[in-house]
Design a protein around this motif. Structure first.
Motif, PDB file in Angstrom:
ATOM      1  N   TYR A 161      25.194  36.555 -45.852  1.00 57.69           N
ATOM      2  CA  TYR A 161      24.493  35.620 -46.932  1.00 57.69           C
ATOM      3  C   TYR A 161      25.544  34.631 -47.851  1.00 57.69           C
ATOM      4  CZ  TYR A 161      20.393  38.671 -46.607  1.00 57.69           C
ATOM      5  OH  TYR A 161      19.306  39.217 -46.354  1.00 57.69           O
ATOM      6  N   SER A 162      26.541  35.338 -47.827  1.00 59.56           N
ATOM      7  CA  SER A 162      27.608  34.329 -48.442  1.00 59.56           C
ATOM      8  C   SER A 162      28.072  33.295 -47.796  1.00 59.56           C
ATOM      9  CB  SER A 162      29.076  35.151 -48.891  1.00 59.56           C
ATOM     10  OG  SER A 162      29.480  35.405 -47.451  1.00 59.56           O
ATOM     11  N   SER A 163      27.696  33.056 -46.554  1.00 60.68           N
ATOM     12  CA  SER A 163      28.144  31.748 -45.735  1.00 60.68           C
ATOM     13  C   SER A 163      26.999  30.763 -45.799  1.00 60.68           C
ATOM     14  CB  SER A 163      28.724  32.291 -44.511  1.00 60.68           C
ATOM     15  OG  SER A 163      27.336  32.639 -43.685  1.00 60.68           O
ATOM     16  N   TYR A 164      25.767  31.073 -46.567  1.00 63.52           N
ATOM     17  CA  TYR A 164      24.737  30.005 -46.338  1.00 63.52           C
ATOM     18  C   TYR A 164      25.078  28.756 -46.750  1.00 63.52           C
ATOM     19  CZ  TYR A 164      21.739  33.939 -45.299  1.00 63.52           C
ATOM     20  OH  TYR A 164      20.953  34.929 -44.594  1.00 63.52           O
ATOM     21  N   ILE A 165      25.543  28.522 -48.129  1.00 63.00           N
ATOM     22  CA  ILE A 165      25.745  27.146 -48.582  1.00 63.00           C
ATOM     23  C   ILE A 165      26.919  26.626 -47.869  1.00 63.00           C
ATOM     24  CG2 ILE A 165      26.810  26.284 -50.711  1.00 63.00           C
ATOM     25  CD1 ILE A 165      25.297  27.915 -52.267  1.00 63.00           C
ATOM     26  N   PRO A 166      28.138  27.151 -47.398  1.00 62.55           N
ATOM     27  CA  PRO A 166      29.123  26.453 -46.551  1.00 62.55           C
ATOM     28  C   PRO A 166      28.429  25.999 -45.252  1.00 62.55           C
ATOM     29  CG  PRO A 166      30.016  28.321 -47.532  1.00 62.55           C
ATOM     30  CD  PRO A 166      28.601  28.488 -47.788  1.00 62.55           C
ATOM     31  N   TRP A 167      27.805  26.811 -44.658  1.00 58.39           N
ATOM     32  CA  TRP A 167      27.252  26.334 -43.391  1.00 58.39           C
ATOM     33  C   TRP A 167      25.880  25.256 -43.350  1.00 58.39           C
ATOM     34  CZ3 TRP A 167      28.485  26.194 -38.659  1.00 58.39           C
ATOM     35  CH2 TRP A 167      27.330  26.086 -37.486  1.00 58.39           C
ATOM     36  N   MET A 168      25.204  25.291 -44.417  1.00 57.42           N
ATOM     37  CA  MET A 168      24.590  24.258 -44.556  1.00 57.42           C
ATOM     38  C   MET A 168      25.062  22.892 -44.899  1.00 57.42           C
ATOM     39  SD  MET A 168      21.315  25.341 -47.259  1.00 57.42           S
ATOM     40  CE  MET A 168      19.876  26.351 -46.676  1.00 57.42           C
ATOM     41  N   SER A 169      26.394  22.974 -45.657  1.00 55.12           N
ATOM     42  CA  SER A 169      27.020  21.733 -45.870  1.00 55.12           C
ATOM     43  C   SER A 169      27.867  21.096 -44.561  1.00 55.12           C
ATOM     44  CB  SER A 169      28.117  22.176 -46.702  1.00 55.12           C
ATOM     45  OG  SER A 169      27.477  22.357 -48.100  1.00 55.12           O
ATOM     46  N   ARG A 170      28.078  22.120 -43.730  1.00 55.72           N
ATOM     47  CA  ARG A 170      28.623  22.181 -42.313  1.00 55.72           C
ATOM     48  C   ARG A 170      27.712  21.345 -41.446  1.00 55.72           C
ATOM     49  NH1 ARG A 170      31.716  27.222 -40.292  1.00 55.72           N
ATOM     50  NH2 ARG A 170      31.859  25.634 -38.561  1.00 55.72           N
ATOM     51  N   SER A 171      26.400  21.814 -41.566  1.00 55.14           N
ATOM     52  CA  SER A 171      25.251  21.638 -40.875  1.00 55.14           C
ATOM     53  C   SER A 171      24.748  20.203 -41.121  1.00 55.14           C
ATOM     54  CB  SER A 171      24.067  22.294 -41.120  1.00 55.14           C
ATOM     55  OG  SER A 171      24.448  23.958 -40.413  1.00 55.14           O
ATOM     56  N   LEU A 172      25.123  19.742 -42.479  1.00 58.46           N
ATOM     57  CA  LEU A 172      24.597  18.449 -42.724  1.00 58.46           C
ATOM     58  C   LEU A 172      25.528  17.755 -42.201  1.00 58.46           C
ATOM     59  CD1 LEU A 172      22.886  16.483 -44.427  1.00 58.46           C
ATOM     60  CD2 LEU A 172      24.069  17.017 -46.522  1.00 58.46           C
ATOM     61  N   ASN A 173      26.909  17.735 -42.384  1.00 59.79           N
ATOM     62  CA  ASN A 173      28.146  16.896 -41.818  1.00 59.79           C
ATOM     63  C   ASN A 173      27.679  16.710 -40.430  1.00 59.79           C
ATOM     64  OD1 ASN A 173      29.265  16.868 -44.286  1.00 59.79           O
ATOM     65  ND2 ASN A 173      30.639  18.543 -43.701  1.00 59.79           N
ATOM     66  N   ILE A 174      27.575  17.822 -39.662  1.00 61.69           N
ATOM     67  CA  ILE A 174      27.393  17.610 -38.062  1.00 61.69           C
ATOM     68  C   ILE A 174      26.252  16.620 -38.012  1.00 61.69           C
ATOM     69  CG2 ILE A 174      26.541  18.751 -35.962  1.00 61.69           C
ATOM     70  CD1 ILE A 174      28.245  21.379 -37.109  1.00 61.69           C
ATOM     71  N   ALA A 175      24.954  16.837 -38.544  1.00 63.74           N
ATOM     72  CA  ALA A 175      23.946  16.033 -38.231  1.00 63.74           C
ATOM     73  C   ALA A 175      24.131  14.638 -38.621  1.00 63.74           C
ATOM     74  CB  ALA A 175      22.713  16.818 -38.967  1.00 63.74           C
ATOM     75  N   ILE A 176      24.692  14.400 -39.868  1.00 65.67           N
ATOM     76  CA  ILE A 176      24.973  13.070 -40.017  1.00 65.67           C
ATOM     77  C   ILE A 176      26.139  12.321 -39.336  1.00 65.67           C
ATOM     78  CG2 ILE A 176      26.252  11.561 -41.888  1.00 65.67           C
ATOM     79  CD1 ILE A 176      24.919  13.321 -43.971  1.00 65.67           C
ATOM     80  N   GLY A 177      27.002  13.148 -38.687  1.00 63.26           N
ATOM     81  CA  GLY A 177      27.937  12.701 -37.791  1.00 63.26           C
ATOM     82  C   GLY A 177      27.187  12.188 -36.512  1.00 63.26           C
ATOM     83  N   LEU A 178      26.347  13.147 -35.917  1.00 63.94           N
ATOM     84  CA  LEU A 178      25.800  12.709 -34.688  1.00 63.94           C
ATOM     85  C   LEU A 178      24.763  11.630 -34.799  1.00 63.94           C
ATOM     86  CD1 LEU A 178      25.261  13.888 -31.818  1.00 63.94           C
ATOM     87  CD2 LEU A 178      23.441  15.134 -32.500  1.00 63.94           C
ATOM     88  N   CYS A 179      24.107  11.470 -35.762  1.00 66.24           N
ATOM     89  CA  CYS A 179      23.034  10.419 -35.996  1.00 66.24           C
ATOM     90  C   CYS A 179      23.566   9.255 -36.620  1.00 66.24           C
ATOM     91  CB  CYS A 179      21.737  10.965 -36.699  1.00 66.24           C
ATOM     92  SG  CYS A 179      21.028  12.376 -36.304  1.00 66.24           S
ATOM     93  N   TYR A 180      24.653   9.209 -37.119  1.00 68.60           N
ATOM     94  CA  TYR A 180      25.128   7.779 -37.678  1.00 68.60           C
ATOM     95  C   TYR A 180      26.593   7.541 -37.659  1.00 68.60           C
ATOM     96  CZ  TYR A 180      20.716   8.502 -40.459  1.00 68.60           C
ATOM     97  OH  TYR A 180      19.510   8.667 -41.080  1.00 68.60           O
TER      98      TYR A 180
END
Length: 253
Positions: free
Chosen positions: A90-109
């Motif tokens: 549970y404690s990793s949800y926010i860090p992992w969401m932020s990391r997921s966003l970085n990966i998605a933006i990196g791939l798409c843009y």
């Protein structure tokens, strides 16, 4: 053919921003309720950063049609899939969401830009830590998980190819990898194929050891070599075969 081409224009910046906000809100309904509290804290940041990336590509690639809401949809699809991989801590949800966003933006843009443009976009997306550094960390973590054959230098081009191909494959996101001869396009695909086909369990373990919470499945390569004499029916036949194979639940993520 010009008389048959008609430009319908595009959304205004305000309209596009409103669409992006609504599309981000819809992602919440697709996530488990355990993510909702953390998603609410991040959703404004998600909308803002995707909007920034959209505007940047439209301006710097000098084409109004270079990005559309399809890019937003693709980015959110990848973000959603990656977010769902975090189910243990549970404690990793926010860090992992932020990391997921970085990966998605990196791939798409981000990876669609040249070096100078990447630096500029990184400046616009950065907060406390520069965006390109955070994304580079994700690339390095993933590449450390691959078994690389001896005699092959893990240079920046190969690392980026591995990262982009791998994320696209596990999220079933179509991709066209373009580059000059010798830029490791085929090599990167072979490395991914070998790791996911023959060492799947070991590879999954290495991913988790490197802080990547991906649930990977083995892949099956279906290639098609075109020639000048290739007929459209032959391409379609191979495509249909691949699509039938992709519906296998043991393969589809």
């Amino acid at each position: 053919m010009k008389e048959y081409v008609w430009s319908f224009g595009r959304l205004s910046d305000l309209d596009e921003q409103q669409y992006i906000v609504e599309m981000v809100n819809q992602v919440k309904d697709k996530l488990s309720s355990i993510f909702h509290e953390y998603f609410e804290k991040l959703k404004d940041e998600i909308s803002k950063r995707i909007t920034t990336a959209q505007k940047f590509l439209r301006i710097h690639l000098r084409d109004r049609a270079i990005v559309s809401l399809q890019d937003v949809l693709r980015c959110l699809k990848i973000f959603e899939w990656l977010t769902k991989q975090c189910v243990d801590d549970y404690s990793s949800y926010i860090p992992w969401m932020s990391r997921s966003l970085n990966i998605a933006i990196g791939l798409c843009y981000y990876f669609r830009l040249n070096i100078n443009e990447r630096k500029q976009l990184s400046q616009e997306l950065s907060t406390n830590v520069s965006f390109d550094k955070l994304l580079e960390q994700e690339v390095d973590k993933l590449c450390k998980s691959f078994l690389i054959p001896g005699g092959i230098a893990l240079n920046q081009g190969l690392k980026e190819n591995l990262f982009v191909l791998f994320i696209s494959i596990i999220t079933t996101t179509p991709i066209v990898l373009v580059g000059k001869s010798g830029s490791s396009k085929t090599l990167s695909f072979h490395i991914i194929r070998d790791n996911l086909s023959h060492s799947k369990m070991e590879f999954g373990k290495r991913l988790h050891e490197n802080g990547l919470l991906f649930a990977v499945k083995p892949i099956y390569l279906m290639s098609f070599q075109c020639t000048r004499d290739t007929k459209a029916q032959e391409i379609k036949r191979r495509w249909d075969q691949a699509m039938r194979h992709s519906e296998n639940k043991q393969i589809k993520p």
